[in-house]
Design a protein around this motif. Structure first.
Motif, PDB file in Angstrom:
ATOM      1  N   HIS A 155       0.846  -1.192   0.000  1.00  0.00           N
ATOM      2  CA  HIS A 155       0.000   0.000   0.000  1.00  0.00           C
ATOM      3  C   HIS A 155       0.888   1.251   0.000  1.00  0.00           C
ATOM      4  O   HIS A 155       1.897   1.294   0.717  1.00  0.00           O
ATOM      5  CB  HIS A 155      -0.885   0.040   1.251  1.00  0.00           C
ATOM      6  N   SER A 159      -1.672   6.176   2.181  1.00  0.00           N
ATOM      7  CA  SER A 159      -3.004   5.587   2.365  1.00  0.00           C
ATOM      8  C   SER A 159      -3.200   5.008   3.761  1.00  0.00           C
ATOM      9  O   SER A 159      -4.311   4.592   4.098  1.00  0.00           O
ATOM     10  CB  SER A 159      -3.232   4.486   1.325  1.00  0.00           C
ATOM     11  N   LYS A 162      -5.637   8.110   8.396  1.00  0.00           N
ATOM     12  CA  LYS A 162      -7.023   8.580   8.303  1.00  0.00           C
ATOM     13  C   LYS A 162      -7.232   9.902   9.017  1.00  0.00           C
ATOM     14  O   LYS A 162      -8.139  10.658   8.688  1.00  0.00           O
ATOM     15  CB  LYS A 162      -7.953   7.522   8.896  1.00  0.00           C
TER      16      LYS A 162
END
Length: 310
Positions: A155, A159, A162
């Motif tokens: 990933h 990403s 949050k």
């Protein structure tokens, strides 16, 4: 009240994710524990059924170069990163950023994966990984031949975040195994600079990591990461676009700083600094970090600065 009931020391990633699955959300991954254990002790997190300590998983504690990438295990300590000649050569900014985290006692046990998993927008190692355009390998439990086995996927580092202290990685069922990024090539270099407030252990006010490639005297490509400058680590895209294709001379520094200020979401912290002060510091950081990376790319000198402080 016990903060946890069981403590496990798996030696493989498969074993670690199987343990997380067995506890069905009641276990947590732990490595250095410099954040998690304090949060449990201070009541900021509820007690857990088990801790799954990944510091004995061999592939998570290695630093190596293979297949065109540099790999750094998520359970590698900041002290090990600072001492690694491969990273001094190929990821100077990572060595510099990990060298100013906490004090020696913290760096001896705290890990790069923990720095990322904690989800803070000012994580020093995190900012360098963003500038290096790193990827993270995440393992979670899946079925293979009717057996529980780990499934892994890469990933982009950005990403994984949050919001402040909120990670996209679920530590009750997923494990960050390792990170990878491309080694620096000819006329490429990196740098990290941080302005901090000494207070027992230095508190970061603002940090910046830079990756840069030159074509003669022209900026061919650049990546700049800043934090804390919003809810997640900030890639300063507008400033990067402005710099690409022009010479990096003193006159462009104020313009770069203005573009970064326009992108940043700075805030006042009563323990660290006001937003106005942080805005004023951005030009200072741009000048220090960007020009240092440019000097290294031009000269080939890569000796990390300011590591092992505290």
């Amino acid at each position: 009240m016990a903060l946890w009931n069981q403590y496990h020391l798996p030696t493989t990633v498969d074993e670690a994710v199987s343990l997380l699955t067995r506890y069905a959300g009641q276990a947590r991954v732990v490595a250095g524990g410099t954040d998690l254990l304090l949060e449990l002790q201070q009541g900021r997190r509820p007690p857990v059924g088990a801790l799954v300590d990944v510091t004995r998983v061999g592939e998570m504690t290695r630093i190596e170069e293979a297949d065109g990438y540099v790999y750094v295990g998520a359970a590698v300590t900041h002290t090990a990163i600072v001492a690694a000649p491969l990273l001094a050569q190929q990821a100077t900014c990572l060595v510099e950023s990990c060298g100013v985290i906490g004090g020696p006692q913290v760096r001896n046990v705290a890990t790069l994966g923990g720095n990322v998993a904690h989800g803070l927008p000012a994580g020093d190692g995190t900012l360098s990984l963003v500038a290096l355009e790193a990827e993270a390998e995440i393992a979670e439990c899946g079925m293979k031949n009717e057996e529980l086995r780990s499934e892994r996927h890469w990933h982009p580092i950005g990403s994984l975040f949050k919001g402040p202290g909120e990670s996209a990685v679920d530590p009750t069922r997923e494990v960050i195994v390792r990170f990878r990024f491309r080694p620096t090539g000819p006329y490429e270099a990196t740098a990290f600079k941080r302005i901090m407030r000494p207070q027992g252990v230095a508190l970061p006010i603002l940090g910046m990591a830079v990756w840069l490639r030159l074509n003669d005297t022209i900026v061919d490509e650049v990546r700049i990461a800043l934090g804390p400058a919003g809810p997640t680590p900030l890639r300063t895209r507008k400033a990067e676009t402005y710099l690409t294709g022009i010479p990096l001379v003193e006159d462009v520094i104020p313009q770069v700083a203005d573009l970064i200020v326009a992108e940043a979401r700075l805030r006042t912290s009563k323990h660290r600094a006001t937003d106005e002060y942080r805005r004023a510091l951005i030009e200072v950081l741009v000048r220090r970090a960007l020009l240092l990376a440019e000097h290294r790319a031009r000269s080939g000198e890569i000796a990390p600065e300011g590591v092992g402080l505290g």
